[in-house]
Scaffold this motif. Structure first.
Motif, mmCIF file in Angstrom:
data_model
loop_
_atom_site.group_PDB
_atom_site.id
_atom_site.type_symbol
_atom_site.label_atom_id
_atom_site.label_comp_id
_atom_site.label_asym_id
_atom_site.label_seq_id
_atom_site.Cartn_x
_atom_site.Cartn_y
_atom_site.Cartn_z
ATOM 1 N N LYS A 149 -39.084 29.896 12.595
ATOM 2 C CA LYS A 149 -39.421 28.705 11.645
ATOM 3 C C LYS A 149 -38.412 27.794 11.703
ATOM 4 O O LYS A 149 -38.950 26.405 11.997
ATOM 5 N N GLU A 188 -36.178 27.044 13.737
ATOM 6 C CA GLU A 188 -36.260 26.620 15.574
ATOM 7 C C GLU A 188 -37.229 25.644 15.744
ATOM 8 O O GLU A 188 -37.166 24.881 16.458
ATOM 9 N N ARG A 189 -38.572 26.260 15.250
ATOM 10 C CA ARG A 189 -39.753 25.680 15.534
ATOM 11 C C ARG A 189 -39.555 23.951 14.576
ATOM 12 O O ARG A 189 -39.963 23.013 15.255
#
Length: 197
Positions: free
Chosen positions: A10, A12-13
């Motif tokens: 999450k 990284e996103r």
């Protein structure tokens, strides 16, 4: 699979989304600023100066394209020995390589596309200047010729640049690192001048 995996994914996103949004707004601001400045300069420049400005914009796009390709092609290992010997620009080159994806995106996409847009508007301004001074039976041919010239210079220059970037990627990245190192040194030079005076 560890419990921390979903949260790290999450993060990284969210990081990727923030990067895309940042690049989007930065591109708009830089593109608008460069377009405005180049149009203002073009409006008061002679045709010869306008051509020089156009060539300069195309050249900037080619140079950044070379750096973007070189960063994605170069190996980090040679720069570690340079950094150990305190070679100027080595640390900066390592940082560029460790952020190769973002550097490539900025150089090839952001700056490359901005230069493409600005060179297009610059060629249109030059075509308008030519039409003001000379009469043509088919005025659209002037715009077409200018667009074709810019496209040819850009594509041809980038083709040569990519070959250079791949064959001399270490040298190109080190040169980029040295430029960044030099820019970072400018404030220290001003401080030294103030202390000496």
């Amino acid at each position: 699979m560890s419990k921390s995996d979903p949260s790290s994914a999450k993060k990284e996103r969210n990081k990727a989304i923030r990067w895309v949004v940042t690049i989007f707004f930065v591109t708009i601001v830089i593109s608008a600023l460069i377009s405005f400045v180049s149009n203002e300069i073009m409006a008061v420049s002679t045709m010869a100066v306008a051509f020089v400005i156009l060539l300069f914009i195309v050249l900037i796009g080619i140079i950044f394209d070379i750096v973007g390709v070189a960063v994605t092609s170069a190996d980090e290992k040679p720069f570690h020995s340079m950094a150990a010997r305190k070679v100027p620009g080595a640390h900066e080159a390592i940082r560029l390589l460790r952020n190769a994806e973002r550097v490539g995106s900025i150089c090839n996409d952001v700056i490359g596309d901005i230069c493409g847009v600005v060179s297009g508007s610059a060629s249109a301004a030059i075509a308008a200047q030519i039409l003001q001074k000379f009469s043509f039976s088919w005025p659209a041919a002037v715009s077409l010729m200018m667009s074709a010239l810019v496209a040819g210079l850009t594509v041809g220059g980038k083709a040569i640049g990519k070959r250079l970037a791949i064959n001399s990627c270490t040298k190109v990245v080190h040169t980029a690192g040295r430029v960044i190192w030099g820019i970072k040194r400018i404030p220290y030079l001003f401080k030294k001048e103030k202390t000496n005076s």
